[in-house]
Design an enzyme around this catalytic site. Structure first.
Site, PDB file in Angstrom:
ATOM      1  N   LYS A 116       0.828  -1.211   0.000  1.00  0.00           N
ATOM      2  CA  LYS A 116       0.000   0.000   0.000  1.00  0.00           C
ATOM      3  C   LYS A 116       0.861   1.260   0.000  1.00  0.00           C
ATOM      4  O   LYS A 116       0.447   2.283  -0.555  1.00  0.00           O
ATOM      5  CB  LYS A 116      -0.981  -0.015   1.177  1.00  0.00           C
ATOM      6  CG  LYS A 116      -2.052  -1.080   1.016  1.00  0.00           C
ATOM      7  CD  LYS A 116      -3.403  -0.719   1.606  1.00  0.00           C
ATOM      8  CE  LYS A 116      -4.440  -1.761   1.195  1.00  0.00           C
ATOM      9  NZ  LYS A 116      -5.698  -1.711   1.898  1.00  0.00           N
ATOM     10  N   LYS A 198      -3.533 -10.797  -6.462  1.00  0.00           N
ATOM     11  CA  LYS A 198      -4.827 -11.082  -5.831  1.00  0.00           C
ATOM     12  C   LYS A 198      -5.930 -10.166  -6.381  1.00  0.00           C
ATOM     13  O   LYS A 198      -5.654  -9.030  -6.790  1.00  0.00           O
ATOM     14  CB  LYS A 198      -4.741 -10.981  -4.294  1.00  0.00           C
ATOM     15  CG  LYS A 198      -4.732  -9.575  -3.736  1.00  0.00           C
ATOM     16  CD  LYS A 198      -5.169  -9.555  -2.251  1.00  0.00           C
ATOM     17  CE  LYS A 198      -5.500  -8.130  -1.842  1.00  0.00           C
ATOM     18  NZ  LYS A 198      -6.292  -7.944  -0.657  1.00  0.00           N
ATOM     19  N   LYS A 201     -10.555  -5.050  -4.853  1.00  0.00           N
ATOM     20  CA  LYS A 201     -11.615  -4.145  -5.295  1.00  0.00           C
ATOM     21  C   LYS A 201     -11.074  -2.757  -5.585  1.00  0.00           C
ATOM     22  O   LYS A 201     -11.771  -1.928  -6.160  1.00  0.00           O
ATOM     23  CB  LYS A 201     -12.723  -4.099  -4.249  1.00  0.00           C
ATOM     24  CG  LYS A 201     -12.261  -3.602  -2.901  1.00  0.00           C
ATOM     25  CD  LYS A 201     -13.266  -3.910  -1.822  1.00  0.00           C
ATOM     26  CE  LYS A 201     -12.759  -3.401  -0.483  1.00  0.00           C
ATOM     27  NZ  LYS A 201     -13.181  -4.170   0.639  1.00  0.00           N
TER      28      LYS A 201
HETATM   29  P1  ATP Z   1      -8.485  -3.964  -1.003  1.00  0.00           P
HETATM   30  O1  ATP Z   1      -8.581  -5.013  -2.059  1.00  0.00           O
HETATM   31  O2  ATP Z   1      -9.158  -2.691  -1.362  1.00  0.00           O
HETATM   32  O3  ATP Z   1      -7.123  -3.801  -0.423  1.00  0.00           O
HETATM   33  P2  ATP Z   1      -9.597  -5.919   0.636  1.00  0.00           P
HETATM   34  O4  ATP Z   1     -10.769  -6.409  -0.128  1.00  0.00           O
HETATM   35  O5  ATP Z   1      -8.341  -6.692   0.668  1.00  0.00           O
HETATM   36  O6  ATP Z   1      -9.354  -4.442   0.190  1.00  0.00           O
HETATM   37  P3  ATP Z   1     -11.152  -6.004   3.071  1.00  0.00           P
HETATM   38  O7  ATP Z   1     -12.436  -5.479   2.565  1.00  0.00           O
HETATM   39  O8  ATP Z   1     -10.859  -5.520   4.404  1.00  0.00           O
HETATM   40  O9  ATP Z   1      -9.930  -5.644   2.166  1.00  0.00           O
HETATM   41  O10 ATP Z   1     -11.165  -7.567   3.062  1.00  0.00           O
HETATM   42  C1  ATP Z   1     -12.212  -8.254   3.670  1.00  0.00           C
HETATM   43  C2  ATP Z   1     -11.943  -9.732   3.663  1.00  0.00           C
HETATM   44  O11 ATP Z   1     -11.800 -10.223   2.327  1.00  0.00           O
HETATM   45  C3  ATP Z   1     -10.656 -10.126   4.381  1.00  0.00           C
HETATM   46  O12 ATP Z   1     -10.915 -11.264   5.183  1.00  0.00           O
HETATM   47  C4  ATP Z   1      -9.703 -10.461   3.286  1.00  0.00           C
HETATM   48  O13 ATP Z   1      -8.732 -11.411   3.673  1.00  0.00           O
HETATM   49  C5  ATP Z   1     -10.638 -11.025   2.239  1.00  0.00           C
HETATM   50  N1  ATP Z   1     -10.050 -10.894   0.910  1.00  0.00           N
HETATM   51  C6  ATP Z   1      -9.600  -9.759   0.329  1.00  0.00           C
HETATM   52  N2  ATP Z   1      -9.091 -10.019  -0.906  1.00  0.00           N
HETATM   53  C7  ATP Z   1      -9.239 -11.364  -1.090  1.00  0.00           C
HETATM   54  C8  ATP Z   1      -8.906 -12.253  -2.162  1.00  0.00           C
HETATM   55  N3  ATP Z   1      -8.351 -11.818  -3.270  1.00  0.00           N
HETATM   56  N4  ATP Z   1      -9.225 -13.575  -2.021  1.00  0.00           N
HETATM   57  C9  ATP Z   1      -9.800 -14.035  -0.897  1.00  0.00           C
HETATM   58  N5  ATP Z   1     -10.119 -13.249   0.151  1.00  0.00           N
HETATM   59  C10 ATP Z   1      -9.857 -11.934   0.075  1.00  0.00           C
END
Ligand code: ATP
Ligand code: LTN
Length: 335
Positions: A116, A198, A201
């Site tokens: 980040k 990964k 969003k």
């Molecule tokens: P960003 O992608 O904007 O950094 P994020 O989606 O990683 O945000 P959160 O909304 O806090 O962040 O994530 C919520 C949950 O989704 C967490 O448990 C995280 O581990 C899971 N998660 C995020 N990305 C993935 C992924 N690519 N595959 C599986 N689980 C995920």
């Protein structure tokens, strides 16, 4: 089940944009499964979201939407405690305490911080650095046994465990050392465009992710455009990350096991495979989207859920915080 023996579950979701299929696969899906056997606390972690710059009105909208989508995914506010992190001041207070037991070196090693900081090089703020400590506070305040998360959060969870152990070693048994709960399939859903990265969003390419609220034609288009390879065989192999990813998505959407998916597509190519993946995702998300549309329009209801949730959460969090203050030697406020 005897309620005294039920495990405590805590997890958080950031209102940092629309939630994605990856969030569903790695987290929300398991929240739903755990709510029947455990005492669950699910939090919209708005204080975490502000570690990157947010537009105030967009943040507000995303926060309502995050709660609405959690409910739409089947989380029951009567069964679970569901609330906004900023509504319970103990989270920020606990983070301060834990800051005093965390080494800068530990935070500097965090992969998410490094990523980040690269992505937001104009705003490498102290909150971004401290993010895992706030997260540890979230978890430890609720005497959490189990934390359902995607694989990307494993390192942060390791820190939460280390901090609990460190605190207990100094002051005696006070905090519960939490266990991660990372699913076998779906813990790391990959970008549809760069399957070695990964799914996120906040990717600048919106074809890389599927939002839970994407309309069916958008879902079909994104899956059709998903990067695969030229091999045309639907097999689950590390050297075929794009296909592997679509197979995981299919597995999550249909409940099928990977070997059964390989069998289903043994004699079929990527064209048919992608069509079926798209239809499975559309079918999975349809009811969630209908429920979401209805809930998100009802702010009064959402506010009633977050109000009740914050009251229950505060009771638990405040008790742990008071115990922590006492152990450290902070004077109780005279009554
Ligand atoms: P960003 O992608 O904007 O950094 P994020 O989606 O990683 O945000 P959160 O909304 O806090 O962040 O994530 C919520 C949950 O989704 C967490 O448990 C995280 O581990 C899971 N998660 C995020 N990305 C993935 C992924 N690519 N595959 C599986 N689980 C995920
Ligand atoms: N960092 C997590 C969100 C989060 C969280 C938590 C998850 C904040 N506090 C406590 C589990 C438990 C993420 O997914 N980005």
């Amino acid at each position: 089940m005897d309620s005294g023996k039920r495990k405590r579950v805590f997890s958080g979701i950031q209102p940092s944009g629309g939630l994605s299929l990856a969030n569903y696969a790695g987290a929300l899906r398991n929240f739903k499964a755990l709510q029947y056997e455990c005492d669950c606390v699910f939090c919209v972690v708005d204080l975490h979201a502000i570690t990157v710059r947010q537009e105030p009105d967009v943040l507000q909208r995303n926060t309502y939407e995050a709660l609405a989508i959690m409910l739409a995914c089947g989380l029951d506010p009567e069964r679970n405690i569901m609330f906004m992190q900023s509504h319970v001041p103990a989270h920020a207070e606990m983070a301060w305490i834990l800051n005093c037991y965390t080494y800068c070196g530990e935070l500097g090693r965090m992969t998410q911080f490094k990523e980040k900081s690269d992505r937001h090089s104009e705003n490498v703020n102290v909150g971004l650095f401290d993010y895992p400590v706030l997260m540890a506070g979230d978890i430890l305040l609720y005497k959490t046994d189990i934390v359902p998360v995607g694989a990307d959060q494993k390192q942060h969870l390791e820190l939460s465990r280390d901090l609990a152990i460190r605190f207990n070693n100094i002051y005696g048994d006070t905090l519960i050392v939490p266990e991660p709960y990372i699913p076998e399939v779906g813990a790391r859903i990959m970008s549809l465009q760069e399957p070695e990265k990964k799914m996120s969003k906040s990717d600048e390419n919106e074809n890389a992710y599927i939002l839970l609220v994407d309309p069916p034609d958008v879902i079909r288009r994104k899956i059709k455009r998903a990067v695969t390879d030229s091999d045309n065989r639907v097999v689950y192999l590390d050297e075929k990350p794009g296909v592997q990813n679509l197979m995981s998505i299919y597995s999550i959407s249909t409940g099928m096991k990977i070997p059964d998916i390989e069998k289903e597509f043994e004699t079929k190519g990527y064209g048919i495979f992608k069509d079926r993946v798209a239809e499975a995702v559309v079918e999975l998300l349809g009811p969630i989207q209908d429920e979401f549309a209805h809930l998100v329009a009802d702010r009064k209801y959402l506010e009633s859920v977050m109000k009740a949730g914050a009251e229950k959460a505060e009771c638990i969090a405040q008790k742990t915080l008071a115990k922590v203050y006492e152990k450290i030697g902070l004077l109780p406020r005279p009554k």
